[in-house]
Write a protein that holds these residues in place. Structure first.
Motif, mmCIF file in Angstrom:
data_model
loop_
_atom_site.group_PDB
_atom_site.id
_atom_site.type_symbol
_atom_site.label_atom_id
_atom_site.label_comp_id
_atom_site.label_asym_id
_atom_site.label_seq_id
_atom_site.Cartn_x
_atom_site.Cartn_y
_atom_site.Cartn_z
ATOM 1 N N THR A 182 5.904 20.997 50.219
ATOM 2 C CA THR A 182 4.946 20.264 51.043
ATOM 3 C C THR A 182 3.558 20.552 50.512
ATOM 4 N N ILE A 183 2.913 19.534 49.982
ATOM 5 C CA ILE A 183 1.595 19.694 49.367
ATOM 6 C C ILE A 183 0.573 18.927 50.189
ATOM 7 N N LYS A 184 -0.640 19.469 50.246
ATOM 8 C CA LYS A 184 -1.724 18.867 51.022
ATOM 9 C C LYS A 184 -2.988 18.818 50.182
ATOM 10 N N SER A 185 -3.833 17.854 50.533
ATOM 11 C CA SER A 185 -5.119 17.721 49.856
ATOM 12 C C SER A 185 -6.070 16.955 50.761
ATOM 13 N N GLU A 186 -7.339 17.334 50.694
ATOM 14 C CA GLU A 186 -8.377 16.637 51.446
ATOM 15 C C GLU A 186 -8.909 15.483 50.591
ATOM 16 N N VAL A 187 -8.217 14.373 50.659
ATOM 17 C CA VAL A 187 -8.608 13.196 49.886
ATOM 18 C C VAL A 187 -8.692 12.003 50.824
ATOM 19 N N SER A 188 -9.375 10.984 50.373
ATOM 20 C CA SER A 188 -9.526 9.754 51.140
ATOM 21 C C SER A 188 -8.804 8.639 50.402
ATOM 22 N N ILE A 189 -7.735 8.129 51.041
ATOM 23 C CA ILE A 189 -6.942 7.061 50.444
ATOM 24 C C ILE A 189 -7.211 5.771 51.215
ATOM 25 N N PRO A 190 -7.627 4.723 50.559
ATOM 26 C CA PRO A 190 -7.904 3.465 51.278
ATOM 27 C C PRO A 190 -6.629 2.872 51.862
ATOM 28 N N ILE A 191 -6.737 2.349 53.062
ATOM 29 C CA ILE A 191 -5.614 1.701 53.727
ATOM 30 C C ILE A 191 -5.477 0.291 53.187
ATOM 31 N N ALA A 192 -4.250 -0.096 52.881
ATOM 32 C CA ALA A 192 -4.016 -1.422 52.316
ATOM 33 C C ALA A 192 -4.377 -2.501 53.329
ATOM 34 N N GLN A 193 -5.177 -3.472 52.901
ATOM 35 C CA GLN A 193 -5.584 -4.592 53.739
ATOM 36 C C GLN A 193 -4.799 -5.843 53.343
ATOM 37 N N VAL A 319 6.697 2.619 49.450
ATOM 38 C CA VAL A 319 6.406 1.964 48.175
ATOM 39 C C VAL A 319 5.272 0.951 48.344
ATOM 40 N N ALA A 320 5.229 0.264 49.496
ATOM 41 C CA ALA A 320 4.143 -0.684 49.742
ATOM 42 C C ALA A 320 2.787 0.026 49.779
ATOM 43 N N LYS A 321 2.719 1.187 50.421
ATOM 44 C CA LYS A 321 1.475 1.947 50.436
ATOM 45 C C LYS A 321 1.099 2.406 49.032
ATOM 46 N N LYS A 322 2.092 2.741 48.251
ATOM 47 C CA LYS A 322 1.829 3.201 46.884
ATOM 48 C C LYS A 322 1.234 2.089 46.035
ATOM 49 N N HIS A 323 1.672 0.859 46.249
ATOM 50 C CA HIS A 323 1.188 -0.286 45.474
ATOM 51 C C HIS A 323 0.065 -1.035 46.191
ATOM 52 N N GLN A 324 -0.477 -0.468 47.285
ATOM 53 C CA GLN A 324 -1.565 -1.091 48.034
ATOM 54 C C GLN A 324 -1.174 -2.478 48.538
ATOM 55 N N VAL A 325 0.035 -2.571 49.079
ATOM 56 C CA VAL A 325 0.542 -3.803 49.688
ATOM 57 C C VAL A 325 0.606 -3.592 51.191
ATOM 58 N N TYR A 326 0.115 -4.540 51.948
ATOM 59 C CA TYR A 326 0.097 -4.424 53.403
ATOM 60 C C TYR A 326 1.517 -4.590 53.942
ATOM 61 N N PHE A 327 1.947 -3.657 54.789
ATOM 62 C CA PHE A 327 3.305 -3.647 55.339
ATOM 63 C C PHE A 327 3.214 -3.682 56.851
ATOM 64 N N ALA A 328 4.041 -4.522 57.495
ATOM 65 C CA ALA A 328 4.028 -4.627 58.955
ATOM 66 C C ALA A 328 5.410 -5.036 59.436
ATOM 67 N N ARG A 329 5.709 -4.655 60.664
ATOM 68 C CA ARG A 329 6.955 -5.023 61.327
ATOM 69 C C ARG A 329 6.643 -6.009 62.451
ATOM 70 N N VAL A 330 7.515 -6.987 62.617
ATOM 71 C CA VAL A 330 7.304 -8.022 63.624
ATOM 72 C C VAL A 330 8.469 -8.019 64.600
ATOM 73 N N ASN A 331 8.294 -8.746 65.695
ATOM 74 C CA ASN A 331 9.308 -8.847 66.736
ATOM 75 C C ASN A 331 10.539 -9.574 66.199
ATOM 76 N N PRO A 332 11.735 -8.979 66.291
ATOM 77 C CA PRO A 332 12.927 -9.627 65.715
ATOM 78 C C PRO A 332 13.653 -10.563 66.674
ATOM 79 N N ASP A 333 13.159 -10.745 67.895
ATOM 80 C CA ASP A 333 13.878 -11.540 68.889
ATOM 81 C C ASP A 333 13.961 -13.000 68.456
ATOM 82 N N ARG A 334 15.193 -13.531 68.437
ATOM 83 C CA ARG A 334 15.479 -14.949 68.208
ATOM 84 C C ARG A 334 14.909 -15.480 66.892
#
Length: 423
Positions: A182-193, A319-334
């Motif tokens: 378990t490795i840690k670092s004080e870095v700032s990683i941009p959130i994928a938009q 993997v999406a975060k690694k490639h700066q791709v926006y990832f989201a989950r949606v409602n699966p109903d119907r």
């Protein structure tokens, strides 16, 4: 911002070091079972009714004795080492983290209401945790652990610069050893938009996944295709004599076979996730938020668990975060009952019906492809109307509560009453 990651490596202890760590695992198992026995005795001693006493059990613990919490059992370890010198052979922090693991399981049981912690049999303790280090334990191609010394480690990928090793977990898998750093670092990683084109993904058992751009991925049957070979190994294990060397030898063969299936499945899912996230122009990946626990209890539970949808979604998100791709989950109903062209509810479909036919607009396509298109449209709608799932920004369109209504424009401001006005 603190970034935490886990890196897994292969460990190569010698014969003496291996026997030492196996001995520590057995000591940890005994500590775990003893601490669990204290908890069960305390719970059983409080099961007597208020108006009468049970004929089968009585108060084996004084009524005023508090519940054996984590801190109480941890503080009792020094005295236990004096009574049982065997406990002093294992590192103290390993025993403390073992008790912490038990109480994490107990708290989880209290939270969900079922799943009481069980006693661990011989060989069931598979890992131990070293929670902290004064200096970096990695020295070149070796790792130094307390009381066991340096061991060769296969650093197939180097630790990034600026990261510090915080804790080390040693795992025993079949006949091999692994270590998780378990490795840690004080870095700032941009959130994928959100950017680029969006892709919707529908998961299933007939086809592993179907994308909104008409890509169909077949489902490899990792376990069911090798089930006959696994069945023969388990039958061979059942016919061996308990406690014999042949039984231990066959048990390792079964464990290695299970590890092989898990490794092949994870490798295939990693490659598929990278394939989806590195498509040209793809900047948004949208998946359905499935109830995986309910799916794993149905009639097709063996095939659902063999597909490992939950593991794939977690890998895809990473993997999406690694490639700066926006990832989201949606409602699966119907998603399979809605037409992606006109939005009409087409009604429930049987599993044997694999085509989508809309009676309103006449749109016809594969059932899974129509569901992936609906997932894509739902994700884009949530992004446009809620502004990144509730986060208001300058690019959001139609944010709720921002438009001016007639009631707001015509309403007169109220005068605030103060204490001086009442006087």
């Amino acid at each position: 911002m603190t970034l935490t990651m886990n890196y897994c490596y292969r460990l190569y202890p010698d014969a003496i070091q291996e026997q030492t760590m196996l001995h520590w695992l057995e000591i940890s198992r005994k500590v775990y079972n003893y601490a669990l026995r204290e908890i069960k005795d305390w719970v059983n001693s409080r099961k007597c009714s208020l108006d009468y006493c049970s004929l089968e059990r009585e108060y084996i613990i004084p009524a005023d004795k508090p519940f054996p919490t984590y801190y109480n059992q941890q503080n009792a370890l020094p005295q236990a080492k004096k009574e049982f010198p065997l406990l002093a052979e294992a590192p103290s922090q390993v025993l403390q983290t073992t008790i912490r693991r038990l109480h994490d399981a107990w708290n989880y049981f209290q939270h969900r209401g079922f799943g009481f912690p069980r006693f661990k049999k011989f060989g069931q303790m598979k890992s131990m945790l070293f929670p902290q280090f004064k200096t970096n334990p990695i020295t070149g191609w070796q790792i130094a652990l307390p009381k066991v010394g340096k061991m060769p480690i296969n650093l197939h990928r180097p630790i990034p610069e600026g990261f510090v090793v915080k804790q080390v977990r040693v795992l025993r898998k079949a006949d091999r050893w692994e270590v998780v750093l378990t490795i840690k670092s004080e870095v700032s990683i941009p959130i994928a938009q959100p950017h680029g084109e969006a892709i919707g993904i529908d998961l299933g058992l007939e086809k592993f996944l179907t994308t909104s751009d008409r890509e169909f991925i077949a489902r490899p049957r990792f376990l069911t295709s090798l089930y006959r070979e696994l069945e023969l190994l388990q039958r061979k294990y059942a016919r061996t004599k308990k406690g014999s060397k042949n039984r231990q030898k066959v048990r390792k063969q079964v464990a290695r076979f299970h590890n092989h299936i898990a490794n092949v499945r994870k490798d295939w899912q990693f490659k598929l996730a990278n394939h989806l996230c590195t498509k040209e122009g793809i900047g948004i990946v949208l998946v359905e938020d499935l109830n995986l626990k309910a799916m794993s209890r149905g009639m097709l539970r063996k095939h659902t668990q063999d597909a490992a949808f939950g593991q794939f979604l977690n890998l895809l998100e990473w993997v999406a975060k690694k490639h700066q791709v926006y990832f989201a989950r949606v409602n699966p109903d119907r998603t399979s009952q809605t037409c992606p062209k006109c939005g009409t509810h087409t009604g429930k479909k049987e599993l044997s019906e694999r085509m989508h036919r809309c009676g309103e607009c006449g749109y016809e396509t594969d059932r899974d492809h129509a569901a992936s298109e609906v997932i894509r449209l739902r994700g884009l709608e949530q992004l446009s109307t809620q502004g990144l799932w509730g986060i208001e920004n300058a690019y959001a369109v139609g944010l709720p509560g921002t438009e001016e209504t007639p009631s707001r424009s015509e309403a007169k401001p109220r005068k605030r009453k103060t204490r001086n006005a009442k006087l």
